[in-house]
Design a protein around this motif. Structure first.
Motif, PDB file in Angstrom:
ATOM      1  N   ARG A  34       0.824  -1.201   0.000  1.00  0.00           N
ATOM      2  CA  ARG A  34       0.000   0.000   0.000  1.00  0.00           C
ATOM      3  C   ARG A  34       0.863   1.258   0.000  1.00  0.00           C
ATOM      4  O   ARG A  34       0.584   2.214  -0.730  1.00  0.00           O
ATOM      5  CB  ARG A  34      -0.935  -0.008   1.210  1.00  0.00           C
ATOM      6  N   ALA A  45       1.184   4.250  -3.061  1.00  0.00           N
ATOM      7  CA  ALA A  45       0.809   5.632  -2.766  1.00  0.00           C
ATOM      8  C   ALA A  45       2.001   6.584  -2.914  1.00  0.00           C
ATOM      9  O   ALA A  45       1.850   7.785  -2.727  1.00  0.00           O
ATOM     10  CB  ALA A  45       0.254   5.721  -1.338  1.00  0.00           C
ATOM     11  N   THR A 105      -3.119  12.925 -14.505  1.00  0.00           N
ATOM     12  CA  THR A 105      -4.239  13.689 -13.936  1.00  0.00           C
ATOM     13  C   THR A 105      -5.211  14.091 -15.036  1.00  0.00           C
ATOM     14  O   THR A 105      -6.425  13.946 -14.900  1.00  0.00           O
ATOM     15  CB  THR A 105      -3.708  14.950 -13.221  1.00  0.00           C
ATOM     16  N   ARG A 121      -7.031  11.028 -16.446  1.00  0.00           N
ATOM     17  CA  ARG A 121      -7.946  10.441 -15.458  1.00  0.00           C
ATOM     18  C   ARG A 121      -9.190  11.317 -15.270  1.00  0.00           C
ATOM     19  O   ARG A 121     -10.298  10.804 -15.141  1.00  0.00           O
ATOM     20  CB  ARG A 121      -7.212  10.226 -14.132  1.00  0.00           C
ATOM     21  N   ARG A 122      -9.017  12.647 -15.262  1.00  0.00           N
ATOM     22  CA  ARG A 122     -10.181  13.538 -15.136  1.00  0.00           C
ATOM     23  C   ARG A 122     -11.132  13.337 -16.299  1.00  0.00           C
ATOM     24  O   ARG A 122     -12.343  13.235 -16.132  1.00  0.00           O
ATOM     25  CB  ARG A 122      -9.748  15.002 -15.164  1.00  0.00           C
ATOM     26  N   MET A 173     -12.678   9.783 -16.027  1.00  0.00           N
ATOM     27  CA  MET A 173     -13.555   9.638 -14.865  1.00  0.00           C
ATOM     28  C   MET A 173     -14.874  10.384 -15.079  1.00  0.00           C
ATOM     29  O   MET A 173     -15.907   9.984 -14.564  1.00  0.00           O
ATOM     30  CB  MET A 173     -12.811  10.192 -13.642  1.00  0.00           C
ATOM     31  N   GLU A 200     -12.683  19.219 -20.634  1.00  0.00           N
ATOM     32  CA  GLU A 200     -12.499  19.986 -19.413  1.00  0.00           C
ATOM     33  C   GLU A 200     -12.084  21.358 -19.897  1.00  0.00           C
ATOM     34  O   GLU A 200     -10.984  21.522 -20.427  1.00  0.00           O
ATOM     35  CB  GLU A 200     -11.369  19.392 -18.562  1.00  0.00           C
ATOM     36  N   GLU A 226     -16.398  -7.714  -2.067  1.00  0.00           N
ATOM     37  CA  GLU A 226     -15.154  -7.222  -1.457  1.00  0.00           C
ATOM     38  C   GLU A 226     -14.299  -8.393  -0.982  1.00  0.00           C
ATOM     39  O   GLU A 226     -13.095  -8.445  -1.207  1.00  0.00           O
ATOM     40  CB  GLU A 226     -15.451  -6.293  -0.269  1.00  0.00           C
ATOM     41  N   ARG A 267     -10.613  -3.532   3.775  1.00  0.00           N
ATOM     42  CA  ARG A 267      -9.971  -2.632   2.823  1.00  0.00           C
ATOM     43  C   ARG A 267      -8.820  -3.373   2.133  1.00  0.00           C
ATOM     44  O   ARG A 267      -7.652  -3.230   2.474  1.00  0.00           O
ATOM     45  CB  ARG A 267      -9.481  -1.380   3.558  1.00  0.00           C
ATOM     46  N   HIS A 276      -4.496   0.724  -5.490  1.00  0.00           N
ATOM     47  CA  HIS A 276      -4.415   1.769  -4.470  1.00  0.00           C
ATOM     48  C   HIS A 276      -3.660   2.954  -5.048  1.00  0.00           C
ATOM     49  O   HIS A 276      -2.840   2.787  -5.942  1.00  0.00           O
ATOM     50  CB  HIS A 276      -3.682   1.230  -3.228  1.00  0.00           C
ATOM     51  N   GLY A 277      -3.944   4.130  -4.523  1.00  0.00           N
ATOM     52  CA  GLY A 277      -3.192   5.320  -4.942  1.00  0.00           C
ATOM     53  C   GLY A 277      -3.662   5.859  -6.287  1.00  0.00           C
ATOM     54  O   GLY A 277      -4.782   5.595  -6.721  1.00  0.00           O
ATOM     55  N   LEU A 278      -2.779   6.601  -6.943  1.00  0.00           N
ATOM     56  CA  LEU A 278      -3.122   7.305  -8.181  1.00  0.00           C
ATOM     57  C   LEU A 278      -3.819   6.450  -9.222  1.00  0.00           C
ATOM     58  O   LEU A 278      -4.743   6.884  -9.885  1.00  0.00           O
ATOM     59  CB  LEU A 278      -1.834   7.817  -8.859  1.00  0.00           C
ATOM     60  N   ASN A 286      -5.476   3.601  -8.890  1.00  0.00           N
ATOM     61  CA  ASN A 286      -6.503   2.657  -8.436  1.00  0.00           C
ATOM     62  C   ASN A 286      -7.609   2.549  -9.491  1.00  0.00           C
ATOM     63  O   ASN A 286      -7.858   3.475 -10.252  1.00  0.00           O
ATOM     64  CB  ASN A 286      -7.062   3.054  -7.064  1.00  0.00           C
ATOM     65  N   ARG A 335     -17.438  -3.787  -9.404  1.00  0.00           N
ATOM     66  CA  ARG A 335     -18.178  -4.283  -8.236  1.00  0.00           C
ATOM     67  C   ARG A 335     -19.596  -4.680  -8.619  1.00  0.00           C
ATOM     68  O   ARG A 335     -20.095  -5.735  -8.218  1.00  0.00           O
ATOM     69  CB  ARG A 335     -18.226  -3.193  -7.159  1.00  0.00           C
ATOM     70  N   ARG A 393     -13.788   5.231  -0.337  1.00  0.00           N
ATOM     71  CA  ARG A 393     -13.304   3.857  -0.198  1.00  0.00           C
ATOM     72  C   ARG A 393     -11.861   3.800   0.268  1.00  0.00           C
ATOM     73  O   ARG A 393     -11.217   2.755   0.183  1.00  0.00           O
ATOM     74  CB  ARG A 393     -13.405   3.138  -1.548  1.00  0.00           C
ATOM     75  N   THR A 429      -9.098   4.931  -1.140  1.00  0.00           N
ATOM     76  CA  THR A 429      -8.188   4.490  -2.209  1.00  0.00           C
ATOM     77  C   THR A 429      -6.827   5.171  -2.158  1.00  0.00           C
ATOM     78  O   THR A 429      -5.925   4.776  -2.886  1.00  0.00           O
ATOM     79  CB  THR A 429      -8.776   4.811  -3.593  1.00  0.00           C
ATOM     80  N   GLY A 430      -6.709   6.224  -1.345  1.00  0.00           N
ATOM     81  CA  GLY A 430      -5.417   6.887  -1.252  1.00  0.00           C
ATOM     82  C   GLY A 430      -5.088   7.767  -2.442  1.00  0.00           C
ATOM     83  O   GLY A 430      -4.004   8.344  -2.501  1.00  0.00           O
ATOM     84  N   LEU A 431      -6.013   7.880  -3.396  1.00  0.00           N
ATOM     85  CA  LEU A 431      -5.720   8.696  -4.582  1.00  0.00           C
ATOM     86  C   LEU A 431      -5.585  10.168  -4.214  1.00  0.00           C
ATOM     87  O   LEU A 431      -4.660  10.838  -4.661  1.00  0.00           O
ATOM     88  CB  LEU A 431      -6.805   8.494  -5.641  1.00  0.00           C
ATOM     89  N   ALA A 468      -2.329  10.876  -2.555  1.00  0.00           N
ATOM     90  CA  ALA A 468      -1.205  10.692  -3.482  1.00  0.00           C
ATOM     91  C   ALA A 468      -1.105  11.906  -4.403  1.00  0.00           C
ATOM     92  O   ALA A 468      -0.024  12.331  -4.782  1.00  0.00           O
ATOM     93  CB  ALA A 468      -1.387   9.415  -4.303  1.00  0.00           C
ATOM     94  N   MET A 469      -2.267  12.488  -4.750  1.00  0.00           N
ATOM     95  CA  MET A 469      -2.247  13.645  -5.649  1.00  0.00           C
ATOM     96  C   MET A 469      -1.824  14.917  -4.936  1.00  0.00           C
ATOM     97  O   MET A 469      -0.950  15.629  -5.413  1.00  0.00           O
ATOM     98  CB  MET A 469      -3.626  13.852  -6.308  1.00  0.00           C
ATOM     99  N   TYR A 503      -7.335   6.725   3.742  1.00  0.00           N
ATOM    100  CA  TYR A 503      -8.479   7.640   3.868  1.00  0.00           C
ATOM    101  C   TYR A 503      -7.957   9.062   4.114  1.00  0.00           C
ATOM    102  O   TYR A 503      -6.919   9.234   4.751  1.00  0.00           O
ATOM    103  CB  TYR A 503      -9.377   7.215   5.034  1.00  0.00           C
ATOM    104  N   GLU A 507      -9.308  19.158  -9.281  1.00  0.00           N
ATOM    105  CA  GLU A 507      -8.711  18.065 -10.067  1.00  0.00           C
ATOM    106  C   GLU A 507      -8.835  16.744  -9.320  1.00  0.00           C
ATOM    107  O   GLU A 507      -9.177  15.719  -9.901  1.00  0.00           O
ATOM    108  CB  GLU A 507      -7.228  18.358 -10.321  1.00  0.00           C
ATOM    109  N   GLU A 556     -12.280  15.366  -9.348  1.00  0.00           N
ATOM    110  CA  GLU A 556     -12.636  14.778 -10.642  1.00  0.00           C
ATOM    111  C   GLU A 556     -11.956  13.440 -10.888  1.00  0.00           C
ATOM    112  O   GLU A 556     -12.384  12.665 -11.743  1.00  0.00           O
ATOM    113  CB  GLU A 556     -12.302  15.760 -11.767  1.00  0.00           C
ATOM    114  N   CYS A 557     -10.879  13.155 -10.183  1.00  0.00           N
ATOM    115  CA  CYS A 557     -10.179  11.873 -10.352  1.00  0.00           C
ATOM    116  C   CYS A 557     -10.630  10.819  -9.345  1.00  0.00           C
ATOM    117  O   CYS A 557     -10.395   9.624  -9.528  1.00  0.00           O
ATOM    118  CB  CYS A 557      -8.673  12.078 -10.205  1.00  0.00           C
TER     119      CYS A 557
END
Ligand code: HEM
Ligand code: SF4
Lengths: 407, 73
Positions: free
Chosen positions: A54, A58, A100, A103-104, A107, A221, A279, A341, A347-349, A351, A359, B14, B16-18, B21-22, B34, B53, B56-57
């Motif tokens: 983890r 991150a 970024t 992903r924006r 997403m 955007e 999960e 969890r 995890h992180g950027l 994920n 799910r 959830r 996710t740590g995003l 990280a950002m 969290y 930003e 939005e991610c």
């Protein structure tokens, strides 16, 4: 590392049959383990403890952009994902700020509202596929059920014409072969998927619809939009990240429930347990054994091990999700497990961007199968179940079951 | 006077740590992934843009960003 070990070497055929023995040993004795990756004999590290996995996912010093940061040995072995194709700049393998931006834009297409709309598509596809499976009596969960559902849903969500679904299934089979002898076909499979994505983008530009591809074509955007190459790479990434993963996950989940019939009965009796069950199944035996390669951008010390700059590192999600330091009784399936969890969706950027869809689709497909066939049983020897030999994806080759009618 | 604020919906989040990280400066660095706090002030325009930003991610849509409009205050 010359001591006699009771477990199979990493990425050997025995390892693929049961990776947990090896991963468990490493987690306990050598949590940041140096080894040589079989492709190109490349020096690498594999990280197996929950907290370390983890933390590294991150940490911006572990880059996803191997094209930029990896050492020469790694690059020369051809291990850079998508090298030389439009996938080189795909969302999965770039760092911020490029990440970024992608992903924006991506997403923005996965709004809760849109994901809720996909529920109908998933339910319809699952129902129709269950019907076909019922007619067969004995069927292969991988090819006749999970594969049909996952590619059917992805095809419909992205707006593929139905008559092209079969081609998509074939291209996916080529990109993610079950047979190691077909590995040389993989680049061709990826190429086909990129060319389907390009066709689809061109088509939706002319005839926009309510599908995900059309939404991505229009996503913006402020003044920023996806370029043509970025669009094609994004659609291809969705196909690559969002169909075989679901297929693999459904297979692993079905096997886990066949192995734990009390949990299968519990789930079939109470659909309200579905979300928690998914999960737990993602934790217990998720579809991705590891994240994509991470590369150190500078010298980093991780849990006492010094990694030189440019080092390839594997984050072993499977191992982290069975870490007894994090999960009580980790080798047991408990669909009511609290505080679950896990790292099955990353995890992180990076994920999982499709987590909500994954799910929902997992819940409908896995729960639906056991509700439709409460007496489902394995139609092959449990010991003969095999897995594809892929370091990142854990997928069963064949999982024949009998839809024993019951009462 | 800050330029804005954000809030995190704990029901949706959830871990996710995003977000951290950002922008660790806004969302904290927790081991769990969290965010450190449910709400926060955004001191300047740059922080508002960064928080936007991240919102939005975020894979669950758990982050909401509020911009305090200086013109109408
Ligand atoms: C059960 C099914 C799935 C599993 C187990 C899964 C797992 C994962 C994992 C572990 C990652 C992180 C990889 C890394 O850190 O290197 C990831 C990323 C991603 N997933 Fe999924 N996934 C699933 C389904 C889906 C679906 C249905 C979609 C899309 C429709 C999708 C799209 C993506 C994308 C685009 C990324 C990259 C995100 C980024 O780089 O920011 N996945 N997934
Ligand atoms: S990015 Fe969203 S889901 Fe992830 S930890 Fe932050 S608020 Fe929670």
């Amino acid at each position: 590392m010359t001591t006699a070990q009771a477990h199979a070497p990493l990425f050997s055929p025995e390892y693929y049959r049961d990776p947990y023995a090896t991963l468990g040993w490493l987690r306990e004795h050598d949590p940041v383990h140096e080894f040589r990756f079989p492709v190109g004999d490349v020096r690498m590290w594999i990280v197996t403890r929950y907290d370390d996995v983890r933390a590294l996912l991150a940490d911006p010093r572990f880059s996803s952009e191997s094209g930029t940061w990896a050492n020469e040995e790694f690059t020369a072995a051809g291990l850079t994902t998508g090298a030389g194709s439009i996938l080189e700049k795909a969302i999965t393998v770039v760092d911020p700020p490029a990440h970024t931006r992608l992903r924006r834009l991506a997403m923005s297409a996965f709004t809760p509202r849109r994901v809720a709309d996909w529920r109908d598509t998933v339910s319809r596809t699952v129902e129709a596929t269950l019907e076909q499976c019922a007619a067969r009596g004995t069927f292969d969960v991988m090819d006749d059920y999970a594969g049909v559902v996952s590619s059917g849903v992805m095809g419909e969500i992205l707006g593929f014409r139905i008559d092209r679904h079969k081609e998509l299934v074939e291209a996916l089979a080529q990109a993610f072969p079950s047979d190691p002898a077909l590995m040389d076909q993989v680049p061709a499979g990826f190429g086909r998927i990129c060319s389907y994505a390009a066709d689809l983008v061109a088509d939706k530009r002319r005839h926009p619809g309510a599908d995900l591809t059309s939404v991505l074509v229009q996503a913006r955007e402020d003044e920023d939009r996806l370029s043509e190459d970025e669009l094609v790479a994004m659609v291809a990434a969705m196909i690559l990240a969002g169909s075989d993963t679901i297929r693999a996950f459904v297979g692993n989940a079905v096997l886990a429930l066949l192995d734990h019939p009390d949990q299968a009965r519990l789930l079939a009796a109470d659909p309200g347990l579905g979300a928690g069950a998914i999960e737990e199944l993602l934790r217990y035996d998720g579809a991705l054994s590891a994240g994509l390669f991470r590369i150190t951008t500078e010298e980093v010390e991780l849990a006492g091990t010094v990694l030189p700059a440019g080092s390839p590192v594997i984050a072993a999600l499977l191992a982290a999700n069975r870490d007894p330091a994090r999960f009580t009784d980790p080798d047991r399936v408990d669909i009511t497990r609290p505080d679950n969890r896990h790292l099955g969706l990353g995890h992180g950027l990076h994920n999982c961007l499709g987590a909500a869809l994954a799910r929902m689709e997992g819940d409908i497909a896995v729960g639906g199968l056991f509700r439709r066939f409460p007496h489902l049983e394995l139609a092959m020897d449990r010991d003969e179940i095999g897995y594809i030999e892929n370091w990142a994806m854990r997928r069963i080759v064949r999982l024949p079951v009998r839809a024993a009618a019951g009462a | 006077m800050s330029s804005g604020s954000f809030s995190v919906d704990r029901e949706l989040c959830r871990g996710t740590g995003l977000c951290q990280a950002m922008v660790p400066a806004l969302f904290g660095r927790t081991d769990s992934g969290y965010p450190a706090a449910d709400t926060g002030e955004l001191a300047d325009e740059r922080s508002v843009v960064l928080a936007d930003e991240v919102a939005e991610c975020c894979p669950t849509g758990a982050i909401e960003v509020f911009r305090h409009d200086p013109v109408h205050e």
